[in-house]
Each structure stands twice: as structure tokens, then as C-alpha cells.
Design an enzyme around this catalytic site. Structure first.
Site: not given
Ligand code: NAP
Length: 689
Positions: A270, A309
Site C-alpha cells: 500500500e 495516504c
Molecule cells: P516509508 O519511509 O516508506 O516507511 C514505511 C515503513 O517502511 C516504515 O516502517 C519504515 O521503517 C520501513 N522501512 C523503510 N525502509 C525499509 C527497508 N529498507 N526495509 C524494511 N523496512 C523499511 O514511509 P513513511 O515515511 O513511514 O510513511 C509515509 C508514506 O507512506 C507516504 O508516502 C504515504 O503516502 C504512505 N502511506 C501509504 C498508505 C497506504 O495505505 N497506501 C498509508 C499510509 C502511508 P522506519 O520508520 O524504521 O524507517
């Protein structure tokens, strides 16, 4: 010295030693601890690290302890636990709200996350208990006849996968994001490993700790890893799943993991998307729809400071209304008081961190550099806010106006904060192309009171969206709004939105189960599926209505006596019920009808006679008949024809929390030539004892 957030793995809490701790927020993964600060004050809260965790033990514990403990329970038992768990967490909601302030959310914002998240437990409790059998396998679709003679049939069954489900969640919904995945995974029977986003992991941890302390969950079905989970990927294989929520960039990286590419771990994403809301051309200033549209855009910009999101990143309006929309948005956003979310008057809290604030303002700059201009908000206004709240991560609500609606940055760059771009369309066709230019989004909304416009527009943009809200004066009052995913409807979207799908009631459970087509004889399929299949053996004997659930078995059956249908019966029924349709009362007109040889019996007369033939009149274990399903009248019944009914116990579903359960009976009515006259399922409630 600040706390290092612990993880709950292999049945106990594990807190890394302080040696691995680094100060820098956003430090690279790989073990060193990351600092987390209060979004409002910038105060250091704690560090997060998974240093020293034995990831092999995490996977092993889930599979060797969680899988058997959870899969021993039926779907209904899992559903009952979810309901109790929901009630338990509700008692602690005030505590979660208190913690949530430190992530920048107002009480109103946090309600969506906390109460909304707990609500999914109740919804999935209902899904498990009402839409699934009280057993450990679920049936998908009907029986397929695969041979002429009927001795070879097929059916799909769903069984629980034998691995774990790893959730990797975004920072913006630390409670909802975890629970909306946990509920369907738990019903599916797969143990869950939660990896919350570092920035809000403390709130997720508080909820997980209460879930574990509740004592309601079977051992091994829930583990929590705060910090880096890279080490776990080496232990994932074909029966495991990763359910990721976050940015498209991280989704791409995870889709490339060896466990996904080479060992067949299921991967759901997602990701971010640039959702739109579109104002219909009928919705001129002064209409209810115009006001609804403006309120909707403002709500999506300010709730959770636009860190949703599903937030509206692209505001698409008819050319002639652009000025009016810009003015209305500016005026309404000016009323959104920014400040400490703990203050009741605050409508707009900070974004999660100063790093995130930097990312949002960089994205705004990028869209501006591509040709948009700032109508309200922007970097200067945000800096002014930052001066008022030192250490806080505040971004001013920002509306960007792009005169050229096709600027790539408007459709490609996600400013994950209180930001939207205003663009215009000149025709329905252009509106469709602009909406689809997001290359796949979670949600789109169209605000119009014109059904012709809505129909054509929705049908054309649906392939690019996971959910579409059509808002007007009729549904506005009860509408849940553009931004709220609902547990009974699917959440997810194609293309840029990640291509995944979550929730959607039962659909959300099926992602974590294996669908298998079973081909066998009717007897074998009956035994394997737990539901009696046409052609399988029937057990005739004692009237099955005299048996309680303790004695009744699928296949227990009754073959009735014969009953002749007379012309008097048909006339009496017509007069008694008032159903004097010509096919039952006028010989000549009936004979002219292509389906009837002449006057025929009413279908409802056949069903009534059948009940009279199979019913056992004395008080007994059968408590009530609550409906029929799949009723088909197959062969017309003429005066003088004989009827016989065979009733067979098809599915038995004892209820966990009542003294009775449901029994579904196969009813087959035939005539004197053994031709099928009517087929249907009779639904009854039957006592357990
Ligand atoms: P993110 O930076 O992609 O991180 C999401 C999750 O992935 C976090 O738990 C992060 O952990 C983990 N992560 C990052 N790099 C990783 C890796 N190499 N290996 C394993 N895990 C990894 O996103 P975010 O900044 O938390 O959230 C914002 C984004 O999420 C926005 O772009 C938003 O649009 C999107 N979003 C989408 C939805 C949906 O339902 N489609 C819902 C909510 C948010 P750490 O925090 O420990 O780095």
C-alpha cells in the site's frame, strides 16, 4: 539517559543495550539506535533499535508456536477473541490519546487512528462469525460439476498459510495501520510480526503491550519489532507474507528482496498516491456541492496535518470555478488554527518530525519550480509558524495553483503534509485523463449532483482507483468522507498506489490463506469440505428435526411421502393469498405462455407443500426457520402432479456464544417422473442440546 524502545519477540520483551545508540534521527538501518523526538516540542523522547534481536528465533517462534496455537481455533473462536480484544483496548484508549499527542495529532485526528483501529477488530469479529464457518477451512464459491455422471466434482477451499505475516507500517497511523492488518491476519490464522515506523513506534508498542497483557491471544500469534527488520527477511519463505504500507520508493526496494523474488514470500504494498477530488461542472458557487467540496479538501489537508495516504493531493475543478474555489479554500484554511495538538482550539498539528517537515517543503518547492504558484501557505508561511513553535514540525496549509494542469510534478510529487495542488479541466474527457494521470490512486472523489456526469466519469476513472466517493447533498450528512478507508470496503489501489488490496471484509482475510481447487467424488468432497455435496451419501433414518446439534451430522436426511397437487389446491391458494396471476387461474392465457402447458401451481404453493411434507411438528431442537436461499423453480407443476421433497443437512454451524447454531438444509423437490421441481436451501436455528 533516554529509554530504548523494546521489542516483543519469541514470547518476551527484549530491550537492546545502550551501546548501539546513536543520536542522529534518521540514522541508517542496520542496528544503530535512532532518536525519536516529540513532534510539537522537539524534545528527545527515546531511541529505537532492534540491535541484538535473534530474527531466526522470531520466525521460528511464529511458525512453531503461533501457527499451531492459532490454527487450532476455529474462525468463530478467533472472532470471539477479536471482540474481547477490542473491548479490552477500548478501556485504554485515553492512554493512547495521551501518547498520540507527541506524534503531533489532535484528539480529533487521533480518533481516526485509535478508535478507528479498534473498530476494525469488531468488524472482523463479525466477518469471522457471520461470514465464515465455525471450522478451520473456508469454502470459496459453489460446487462445480466436472463430469456427466456427477461422480467427479470440484470446489475451492481456503486454508491458513503455514507461515507468518510481517507488517511493515507507515508512521501516520500507528494504531489503525497495525490493527487493520492484524484483524484479517488473525482471522486467517497466521501469526503476526509487527514492524511499526520508527517515528511513532512508541504508540504502536503501547497498544501491542496491552494486547499481550490482555492474555486473550494465543502464544506466538503476535510479535513486535521496533527498529530495523532487515535481518528477518533472510528467514522468510514461501508460506510467509509481507504487508507493507509506506512510500512507493520503499515498496520498490522490498519487492526486490530475495525472499519475495526467489522464495515466493507473498508481498502486498500500500504505497503513496496522489489522490484527487473533482468538482462537477454543475456544482457552481452557491450550490451545496460547492461547499461540500471545499470542506472536503480542507478536511483532508488539516486532519493529521495532511499526512494521510488518502489525502487529496490534486484538487481538480472546472475552469470557470477556479477563482471561487481558490478564494473559498484560502478563507477556510485561515480558520484552521495551528498549534499544540493538546490545546482544544488547535485544528492543525505539526507533521511527525522536522525531517518530514523538510521533505514536505522540498516537495512544495519542486512543484513550484515546475510552474505552480503558492496561493496560500508555502515555505515562508511555514517558517513563520516554525518561529512561533520552536522545535515543532509545523507546515502551513498550502494550496498551489498550476495554470497548466499537465505539469508532471503536480501528478508525481507527493508532498506528504497539508498540501494540495489546484488544477482545472475543460471537459469530462480531460477530467478523466487528469484523474488517471496519478497513475493509480487509493481514492478519488467527485462532488456532483448530476447523475449523468457521475456515471460517465466514475466508470471511466474506476480502473485507476481502489475506491471512489461520489458526494452530493443526498449522502453528505452520513458520508464518511473522502479520506476514510472502511473495514468492509477494499483499501488499496492500482499502479503507483502499490497494487495491493486490504480490508474489504472477507476479501482481506483471503489474502493470508491459500485457495486450493479440490477435485474428488461427492463423498470425498463432503468429507474434506465439511459441507454436504449433491450426489454424496445421505443418511436416512430418524427424522433429522428431532436431532440437536450434538447428534445431527451432515448428510442426515429425510425423504418425504408423496403429495398430489389438485386444481382445488391451486384455486384455494390463489384465493387465500390473493395471488391470482393468470398462469394459476386462466387456463387459456396460461397455455399461451411459452413456459406453461396450462394452469400451473404457484411456486410458493410448492414451497409451502414441501414444508408440510418435511416438517416435524412437535416441539424439539429446531427453533426457527429464518429463511431460504437460492430458490429456483425448475419444472412447472400441473394439477394432478405429485411432489416429494428430500431434505439433507448440508452445513452445521454451532455458535460459540449461544446455545444454538445454524443448520442449512438442502431441499430438493421432485415430481412423479423424478424431474426436479424446486431446489433451495432452508436455513434453521437448532439447539445445541
Ligand atoms: P516509508 O519511509 O516508506 O516507511 C514505511 C515503513 O517502511 C516504515 O516502517 C519504515 O521503517 C520501513 N522501512 C523503510 N525502509 C525499509 C527497508 N529498507 N526495509 C524494511 N523496512 C523499511 O514511509 P513513511 O515515511 O513511514 O510513511 C509515509 C508514506 O507512506 C507516504 O508516502 C504515504 O503516502 C504512505 N502511506 C501509504 C498508505 C497506504 O495505505 N497506501 C498509508 C499510509 C502511508 P522506519 O520508520 O524504521 O524507517
Amino acid at each position: 539517559m533516554t529509554e530504548i524502545l523494546g521489542s516483543f519477540v519469541a514470547g518476551s520483551w527484549h530491550t537492546p543495550t545502550p551501546e548501539g545508540r546513536g543520536e542522529a534521527a534518521g540514522a541508517t538501518a542496520g542496528g544503530s539506535a535512532r532518536a525519536v523526538r516529540d513532534s510539537v516540542t522537539g524534545e528527545l523522547l527515546h531511541h529505537v533499535s532492534s540491535e541484538g534481536l535473534d530474527f531466526g528465533a522470531v520466525a521460528d517462534h511464529a511458525r512453531s508456536v503461533g501457527v499451531p496455537a492459532l490454527q487450532e481455533l476455529t474462525f468463530h473462536q478467533r472472532g470471539v477473541i477479536l471482540k474481547q480484544l477490542g473491548a479490552h483496548l477500548m478501556e485504554w484508549a485515553a492512554n493512547y490519546h495521551e501518547i498520540s499527542f507527541s506524534t503531533g495529532t489532535t484528539k480529533r485526528d487521533a480518533f481516526v487512528d485509535i478508535e478507528g483501529g479498534i473498530g476494525t477488530l469488531f468488524t472482523y469479529s463479525g466477518v469471522a462469525r457471520r461470514q465464515m464457518p465455525n471450522s478451520t477451512i473456508h469454502l470459496d464459491g459453489g460446487v462445480e460439476r466436472l463430469s456427466k455422471g456427477g461422480s467427479f466434482v470440484g470446489r475451492h477451499i481456503l486454508t491458513s498459510r503455514q507461515g507468518l505475516a510481517l507488517q511493515i507500517n507507515a508512521f501516520n497511523f500507528p494504531v489503525w495501520g497495525m490493527l487493520e492488518k492484524f484483524a484479517p491476519m488473525f482471522v486467517a490464522g497466521v501469526p503476526v510480526v509487527v514492524k511499526p515506523a520508527t517515528a511513532s513506534a512508541h504508540l504502536t508498542r503501547a497498544v501491542v503491550a496491552d494486547m499481550i497483557d490482555s492474555g486473550l491471544l494465543p502464544d506466538g500469534c503476535l510479535q513486535l519489532i521496533c527498529g530495523d527488520v532487515t535481518g528477518l527477511f533472510d528467514h522468510l519463505a514461501e508460506q510467509d507474507a509481507i504487508a507493507f504500507t509506506g512510500s512507493a520508493a520503499t515498496a520498490r526496494r522490498l519487492a526486490d528482496l530475495d525472499c519475495v523474488k526467489e522464495r515466493g514470500t507473498r508481498f502486498f504494498a500500500e504505497a503513496d498516491s496522489l489522490n484527487f477530488s473533482l468538482l462537477g461542472s454543475d456544482a457552481a458557487p452557491g450550490t451545496e456541492e460547492f461547499d461540500l467540496f471545499v470542506s472536503g479538501v480542507v478536511a483532508e489537508m488539516t486532519v493529521k496535518a495532511g499526512q494521510k495516504c488518502t489525502a487529496i493531493r490534486r484538487t481538480i475543478v472546472p475552469e470557470q470555478h477556479a477563482e471561487a474555489v481558490a478564494e473559498a479554500l484560502t478563507a477556510k484554511l485561515a480558520e484552521a488554527t495551528a498549534g499544540d495538538p493538546r490545546e482544544k482550539s488547535t485544528r492543525l498539528g505539526p507533521v511527525i518530525s522536522t525531517d518530514q517537515r523538510g521533505d514536505v517543503l522540498d516537495a512544495v518547492d519542486e512543484i513550484v519550480a515546475a510552474g505552480a504558484r503558492v496561493i496560500t501557505g508555502g515555505r515562508e508561511a511555514s517558517d513563520a509558524l516554525a518561529d512561533r513553535f520552536p522545535g515543532g514540525a509545523f507546515v502551513a496549509p498550502t494550496v498551489l495553483r498550476a495554470e497548466d494542469p499537465w505539469i508532471d510534478a503536480v501528478h508525481d510529487v507527493e508532498a506528504f503534509g497539508p498540501v494540495t495542488s489546484l488544477i482545472t479541466y475543460s471537459s469530462l474527457d480531460e477530467a478523466v485523463r487528469l484523474a488517471a494521470r496519478g497513475r493509480g490512486s487509493l481514492v478519488g472523489s467527485v462532488v456532483t449532483h448530476d447523475p449523468a456526469f457521475a456515471t460517465e466519469f466514475v466508470r471511466k476513472v474506476a480502473p485507476w482507483h481502489g475506491r471512489i466517493l461520489v458526494l452530493d447533498r443526498d449522502d453528505a450528512k452520513e458520508s464518511t468522507g473522502h479520506g476514510s478507508p472502511l473495514p468492509t470496503l477494499v483499501h488499496g489501489g492500482p499502479g503507483r498506489a502499490g497494487g495491493g488490496e486490504e480490508l474489504g471484509g472477507l476479501r482481506g482475510v483471503e489474502h493470508f490463506m491459500q485457495r486450493t481447487a479440490i477435485q474428488a467424488s461427492p463423498d470425498m468432497l463432503t468429507a474434506i469440505s465439511g459441507e454436504w455435496v449433491q450426489g454424496a451419501e445421505r443418511h436416512l433414518g430418524e427424522h433429522p428435526f428431532t436431532k440437536s446439534l450434538a447428534d445431527l451430522r451432515i448428510g442426515d436426511a429425510l425423504e418425504s411421502e408423496w403429495r398430489t397437487v389438485t386444481l382445488e389446491d391451486i384455486e384455494h391458494f390463489a384465493e387465500f393469498t390473493g395471488d391470482t396471476f393468470y398462469a394459476h387461474t386462466d387456463e387459456e392465457a396460461a397455455a399461451a405462455n411459452p413456459f406453461f402447458p396450462g394452469r400451473v401451481a404457484h411456486g410458493y404453493l410448492i414451497v409451502s407443500f414441501a414444508a408440510g411434507l418435511f416438517v416435524q411438528p412437535d416441539p424439539g431442537p429446531v427453533l426457527a426457520n429464518y429463511g431460504l436461499e437460492g430458490l429456483r423453480f425448475v419444472t412447472p407443476v400441473s394439477p394432478g402432479d405429485k411432489l416429494k421433497v428430500t431434505l439433507t443437512a448440508k452445513r452445521i454451524t454451532p455458535r460459540e456464544t449461544d446455545e444454538y447454531g445454524e443448520v442449512r438444509w438442502d431441499a430438493e423437490v421432485v415430481n412423479q417422473d423424478s424431474e426436479p421441481v424446486a431446489n433451495y436451501d432452508v436455513l434453521t436455528l437448532v439447539a445445541k442440546e
